[in-house]
Write a protein that holds these residues in place. Structure first.
Motif, PDB file in Angstrom:
ATOM      1  N   THR A 157       0.845  -1.186   0.000  1.00  0.00           N
ATOM      2  CA  THR A 157       0.000   0.000   0.000  1.00  0.00           C
ATOM      3  C   THR A 157       0.885   1.242   0.000  1.00  0.00           C
ATOM      4  OG1 THR A 157      -0.094   0.196   2.413  1.00  0.00           O
ATOM      5  CG2 THR A 157      -1.724  -1.236   1.358  1.00  0.00           C
ATOM      6  N   GLN A 158       0.285   2.381  -0.228  1.00  0.00           N
ATOM      7  CA  GLN A 158       1.033   3.626  -0.103  1.00  0.00           C
ATOM      8  C   GLN A 158       1.274   3.931   1.371  1.00  0.00           C
ATOM      9  OE1 GLN A 158      -1.398   6.697  -1.805  1.00  0.00           O
ATOM     10  NE2 GLN A 158      -2.868   6.698  -0.144  1.00  0.00           N
ATOM     11  N   THR A 159       2.299   4.715   1.646  1.00  0.00           N
ATOM     12  CA  THR A 159       2.609   5.094   3.022  1.00  0.00           C
ATOM     13  C   THR A 159       1.581   6.097   3.522  1.00  0.00           C
ATOM     14  OG1 THR A 159       4.968   4.731   2.661  1.00  0.00           O
ATOM     15  CG2 THR A 159       4.343   6.097   4.537  1.00  0.00           C
ATOM     16  N   ARG A 160       1.053   5.845   4.719  1.00  0.00           N
ATOM     17  CA  ARG A 160       0.019   6.703   5.296  1.00  0.00           C
ATOM     18  C   ARG A 160       0.403   7.093   6.717  1.00  0.00           C
ATOM     19  NH1 ARG A 160      -4.677   2.427   3.616  1.00  0.00           N
ATOM     20  NH2 ARG A 160      -4.652   2.785   1.354  1.00  0.00           N
ATOM     21  N   PRO A 161      -0.141   8.199   7.210  1.00  0.00           N
ATOM     22  CA  PRO A 161       0.103   8.547   8.616  1.00  0.00           C
ATOM     23  C   PRO A 161      -0.762   7.693   9.541  1.00  0.00           C
ATOM     24  CG  PRO A 161      -1.283  10.212   7.584  1.00  0.00           C
ATOM     25  CD  PRO A 161      -0.876   9.264   6.489  1.00  0.00           C
ATOM     26  N   GLU A 162      -0.166   7.204  10.614  1.00  0.00           N
ATOM     27  CA  GLU A 162      -0.888   6.421  11.617  1.00  0.00           C
ATOM     28  C   GLU A 162      -0.844   7.174  12.938  1.00  0.00           C
ATOM     29  OE1 GLU A 162      -0.709   1.929  13.494  1.00  0.00           O
ATOM     30  OE2 GLU A 162       1.132   3.076  13.257  1.00  0.00           O
ATOM     31  N   LEU A 163      -1.991   7.348  13.542  1.00  0.00           N
ATOM     32  CA  LEU A 163      -2.077   8.036  14.825  1.00  0.00           C
ATOM     33  C   LEU A 163      -1.579   7.112  15.930  1.00  0.00           C
ATOM     34  CD1 LEU A 163      -2.987  10.620  16.263  1.00  0.00           C
ATOM     35  CD2 LEU A 163      -5.280   9.622  16.445  1.00  0.00           C
ATOM     36  N   GLU A 164      -0.491   7.520  16.605  1.00  0.00           N
ATOM     37  CA  GLU A 164       0.095   6.695  17.667  1.00  0.00           C
ATOM     38  C   GLU A 164      -0.347   7.158  19.047  1.00  0.00           C
ATOM     39  OE1 GLU A 164       4.485   5.310  19.368  1.00  0.00           O
ATOM     40  OE2 GLU A 164       4.310   6.968  17.957  1.00  0.00           O
ATOM     41  N   LEU A 165      -0.156   8.436  19.353  1.00  0.00           N
ATOM     42  CA  LEU A 165      -0.599   9.027  20.614  1.00  0.00           C
ATOM     43  C   LEU A 165      -1.452  10.245  20.284  1.00  0.00           C
ATOM     44  CD1 LEU A 165       2.665   8.889  22.778  1.00  0.00           C
ATOM     45  CD2 LEU A 165       0.656   7.424  22.986  1.00  0.00           C
ATOM     46  N   ALA A 166      -2.682  10.249  20.747  1.00  0.00           N
ATOM     47  CA  ALA A 166      -3.614  11.323  20.406  1.00  0.00           C
ATOM     48  C   ALA A 166      -3.892  12.201  21.619  1.00  0.00           C
ATOM     49  CB  ALA A 166      -4.924  10.744  19.879  1.00  0.00           C
ATOM     50  N   SER A 167      -3.946  13.501  21.378  1.00  0.00           N
ATOM     51  CA  SER A 167      -4.375  14.453  22.403  1.00  0.00           C
ATOM     52  C   SER A 167      -5.767  14.959  22.037  1.00  0.00           C
ATOM     53  CB  SER A 167      -3.392  15.625  22.495  1.00  0.00           C
ATOM     54  OG  SER A 167      -2.132  15.182  22.952  1.00  0.00           O
ATOM     55  N   PHE A 168      -6.631  15.050  23.040  1.00  0.00           N
ATOM     56  CA  PHE A 168      -8.022  15.432  22.804  1.00  0.00           C
ATOM     57  C   PHE A 168      -8.376  16.672  23.621  1.00  0.00           C
ATOM     58  CE2 PHE A 168      -7.866  10.962  21.796  1.00  0.00           C
ATOM     59  CZ  PHE A 168      -8.704  10.824  20.702  1.00  0.00           C
TER      60      PHE A 168
ATOM     61  N   ILE B  20      -7.677  19.673  28.134  1.00  0.00           N
ATOM     62  CA  ILE B  20      -6.857  18.906  27.206  1.00  0.00           C
ATOM     63  C   ILE B  20      -6.512  17.562  27.842  1.00  0.00           C
ATOM     64  CG2 ILE B  20      -4.745  18.851  25.846  1.00  0.00           C
ATOM     65  CD1 ILE B  20      -6.729  21.016  25.018  1.00  0.00           C
ATOM     66  N   VAL B  21      -6.789  16.484  27.119  1.00  0.00           N
ATOM     67  CA  VAL B  21      -6.463  15.129  27.576  1.00  0.00           C
ATOM     68  C   VAL B  21      -5.348  14.604  26.670  1.00  0.00           C
ATOM     69  CG1 VAL B  21      -7.353  12.846  28.142  1.00  0.00           C
ATOM     70  CG2 VAL B  21      -8.886  14.831  28.191  1.00  0.00           C
ATOM     71  N   PRO B  22      -4.088  14.558  27.149  1.00  0.00           N
ATOM     72  CA  PRO B  22      -2.966  14.207  26.262  1.00  0.00           C
ATOM     73  C   PRO B  22      -2.635  12.719  26.237  1.00  0.00           C
ATOM     74  CG  PRO B  22      -2.114  14.978  28.352  1.00  0.00           C
ATOM     75  CD  PRO B  22      -3.634  14.995  28.474  1.00  0.00           C
ATOM     76  N   HIS B  23      -1.963  12.327  25.149  1.00  0.00           N
ATOM     77  CA  HIS B  23      -1.267  11.036  25.045  1.00  0.00           C
ATOM     78  C   HIS B  23      -2.170   9.827  25.290  1.00  0.00           C
ATOM     79  CE1 HIS B  23       2.052  13.702  24.876  1.00  0.00           C
ATOM     80  NE2 HIS B  23       2.146  13.920  26.175  1.00  0.00           N
ATOM     81  N   ILE B  24      -3.262   9.733  24.540  1.00  0.00           N
ATOM     82  CA  ILE B  24      -4.112   8.542  24.587  1.00  0.00           C
ATOM     83  C   ILE B  24      -3.586   7.556  23.541  1.00  0.00           C
ATOM     84  CG2 ILE B  24      -6.436   7.627  24.330  1.00  0.00           C
ATOM     85  CD1 ILE B  24      -6.094   9.473  26.721  1.00  0.00           C
TER      86      ILE B  24
END
Length: 223
Positions: A53-64, A72-76
């Protein structure tokens, strides 16, 4: 690393990411030899790349950001699915559903999925070749192309086969609707309990190109 080599870890006052890569695993499996008893273990598997597949961004740690109080809820951590906070940490808020992801404060990885097929020498007479999905991240992406023979070292995991589940569910609901009600039912909302399909997948730690008969020093094939 930060304590021993701070000048290597920090680049322009920004921490550099490091990833562990394990290779030369002593036992190499063919795709046909992988069973659920090896799920969660480090393995090495060989085969031929058939699709990338083509290279895509993957969400590893999300801040909400909580849309009720603005907290702010960081590093989920995100692992194979999009995961929101279960509840806002602000004691008087109690919000459980309304969150906004903040891309500028989240961490993304490069992500690529490749498809591996058994080498011709591993296919028993009269059998169809087996395939296996491989997940590549960060510096492993765009390393191989279709037609390459490779040995992949990584962790064997199981992931939901979403396509099979959705396709089978929609078909069964529509068929049942036509038989029982005449008008049919669209979608999965009325399905209730449905079978979940899973498939084996390898999260790669290292990948190297090789010839089909190449075995490096210290390696042996699983028989």
């Amino acid at each position: 690393m930060m304590e021993l080599y701070p000048e290597v870890v920090m680049v322009n006052d920004t921490p550099r990411s490091y990833y562990v890569s394990i290779y030369n695993y002593p036992l190499i499996f063919s795709i046909r030899d992988l069973k659920t008893s090896r799920v969660g273990y480090l393995i090495a598997v060989q085969g031929t790349i058939t699709r990338t597949t083509q290279t895509r961004p993957e969400l590893e740690l999300a801040s909400f950001k909580c849309l009720e109080c603005g907290t702010i809820v960081p590093h989920i951590p995100q692992q194979f699915k999009y995961t929101q906070p279960t509840i806002c940490p602000m004691e008087r808020c109690g919000n459980k559903t309304s969150f906004l992801v903040l891309p500028e404060e989240s961490r993304f990885n490069d992500w690529q999925q490749i498809r591996m097929q058994e080498n011709s020498s591993d296919i028993p007479a009269g059998s169809m070749p087996r395939t296996l999905s491989i997940i590549l991240r960060n510096d492993l992406v765009e390393v191989v192309k279709p037609g390459d023979k490779v040995v992949v070292t990584g962790t064997l995991v199981v992931v939901p086969d979403v396509y099979s589940t959705v396709k089978g569910g929609v078909t069964s609901v529509q068929e049942r609707g036509r038989l029982d009600h005449g008008d049919g039912v669209i979608g999965l909302h009325e399905l209730g309990v449905r079978d979940l399909c899973y498939r084996l997948c390898v999260v790669a730690s290292h990948i190297r190109k090789c010839n089909e008969d190449t075995v490096q020093e210290g390696e042996q094939r699983y028989t």
